[in-house]
Enzyme design. Structure first.
Site: not given
Ligand code: PNW
Length: 459
Positions: A75, A119, A165, A293, A295, A366
């Site tokens: 991707r 993006h 996002e 995505n 995290y 992601e």
């Molecule tokens: C994503 N938050 O960004 C992006 O899609 C990527 O480009 C980035 O490198 C990756 O996650 C890691 O950060 C985010 O604050 C940035 O919740 C901030 C947040 C979530 C995703």
């Protein structure tokens, strides 16, 4: 050993501004990230994506590394200003050539391209001349740009993601001002999001109306953390649900149900724009799959209208609109982003999505983690990242066993790269990048990931 389904898609992901470099060569126009990075104090150490991983010149080497890892899919995103330097009108053929070569090289390596159209690197001209995502005209410019990409690449690209996002674009770009275009407001995020959703739907309509013969799929990728109620009280359970609605249902409800969640309408009143009936119809059903995505996880508690921090680690959204206070469990390990490692949160979120949206096909587009990796004797021993991927992928297997239609998983990221406002210090890669020499080295996690793909299992 428990296995993933036979046709499960294993992939890695990147984005244009974070890896390409070549910021102003071969006719590329400036983007809002090129310009945001020049403002003193906005990016850690004053870093920029001017060179980044120089993927623009090293893409063949990178694809070879992907092939070595055995990934089935990659991707990446297209830099709008590389193919349309001012965001509209004239096309830059050299930019088209770059992505065309990249796609051909991937196909030659047996890797499926998954292309994100946006993006975050908006052509600067559209920001200065049109006010970016605050202006509804953007929805037509985006559809025209999408049309160009379908036209030039759609013969070979069968998987499209319109937006990456929109929550981050809206909240971090227009609410907290920490990402480009750097605006701070408590109403602009809701307007930007509204135009992003309409832009997404218009691009999908163009694809379905004019490129049906290409027989691809198209969707949107939203980001969401899990929110676990802090206590068993009804108030905290409702607060966690509300937090998820303000985070994910904000974007996913229009796409799956045709309108924003009730709780957002009630709380935001005139700050939340309204869709016309025609727009609702166009947006509803505008995603062939659910791109997610994911995290991290936080506890959510009802804040009873009390004064609270605007956000925890940036990812609470506009918390005063939600009356939610967020916190972490002291026992959770955190990554270099201070994001907690909580695999069961991933499973719970997958089930929440499945229930709310009637079991859509989901792709995790992601998931990953940042650690302060070091190259020692030519190797990177990122055991924490191995543990992270194993934990999250096992959670995915459990979710699948319990009926979630999870069809694929993309590790963020293929290699260390420009981590936006955090610069290069936050390393997310399966491959280490030495930003002086631009040498790439597979980390221990890359070797682990390759084995997982071979076994089709995280166990
Ligand atoms: C994503 N938050 O960004 C992006 O899609 C990527 O480009 C980035 O490198 C990756 O996650 C890691 O950060 C985010 O604050 C940035 O919740 C901030 C947040 C979530 C995703």
């Amino acid at each position: 050993m428990r296995k993933f389904p036979e046709d499960f898609i294993w992939g890695t992901a990147t984005s244009s501004y974070q890896i390409e470099g070549a910021a102003d060569i071969d006719g590329k126009g400036p983007s809002i990230w090129d310009s945001f990075c020049t403002i003193p104090g906005r990016i850690a150490q004053g870093e920029t994506g001017n060179i980044a991983c120089d993927h623009y010149h090293k893409f063949k080497e990178d694809i070879q590394l992907m092939k070595d890892m055995g990934v089935k899919a990659y991707r990446f995103s297209i830099a709008w200003a590389r193919v349309m330097p001012t965001g509209k009108g004239e096309v830059n053929e050299k930019g088209i050539q770059f992505y065309s070569d990249l796609i051909d090289e991937l196909l030659k390596a047996g890797i499926e391209p998954w292309v994100t159209l946006y993006h975050w690197d908006l052509p600067l001209a559209l920001q200065l001349e049109e006010d970016g995502w605050l202006n509804k005209n953007m929805t037509d410019y985006f559809a025209d740009y999408a049309n160009l990409c379908f036209d030039r690449f759609g013969d070979r690209v069968k998987n499209w993601i319109t937006l990456n996002e929109p929550w981050v674009v809206s909240i971090l770009g227009y609410g907290q001002g920490v990402f480009a275009p750097g605006r701070s407001s408590n109403s602009e995020p809701y307007l930007a999001a509204h135009n992003l959703l309409i832009a997404h739907a218009k691009a999908v309509a163009v694809y379905r109306e004019n490129y049906g013969h290409q027989e691809g799929q198209i969707g949107i990728s939203n980001n969401c953390d899990w929110r676990e109620p802090l206590t068993n009280s009804e108030e905290d359970k409702q607060a966690a649900e509300r937090a998820l609605e303000f985070f994910l249902a904000w974007f996913a409800d229009p796409v799956y149900k045709g309108d924003y969640p009730e709780v957002m309408k009630e709380r935001l009143k005139e700050r939340l724009p309204e869709f016309t009936e025609e727009e609702k119809k166009m947006i509803k059903g505008s995603s062939d799959f659910f791109g997610l995505n994911h995290y991290t996880t936080m506890y959510a508690a009802n804040s009873n209208g009390e004064q609270q921090e605007i956000s925890v680690n940036g990812n609470g959204g506009i918390s005063e609109d939600q009356d939610v206070s967020l916190s972490l469990d002291k026992s959770w390990n955190v990554t270099l982003m201070d994001w907690a490692v909580v695999p069961w949160g991933c499973k719970k979120l997958l089930k929440w999505i499945s229930n709310r949206y009637d079991q859509p096909n989901i792709y995790i587009t992601e998931n990953g983690c940042a650690y302060p990796d070091k190259l020692v004797d030519g190797k990177v021993n990122d055991q924490e990242r191995v543990d992270f991927y194993q934990g999250y992928l096992k959670a995915c297997q459990e979710a699948i066993d319990e009926g979630v239609q999870l069809k694929g998983y993309f590790a963020w990221s293929f290699m260390d790269n420009f981590e936006w406002a955090s610069g290069y210090e936050k390393r997310f890669g399966l491959h280490y990048v030495d930003f002086e020499t631009l040498e790439r080295v597979p980390k221990k996690s890359a070797h682990w990931f390759k084995e997982a793909i071979e076994k089709n299992s995280a166990e």
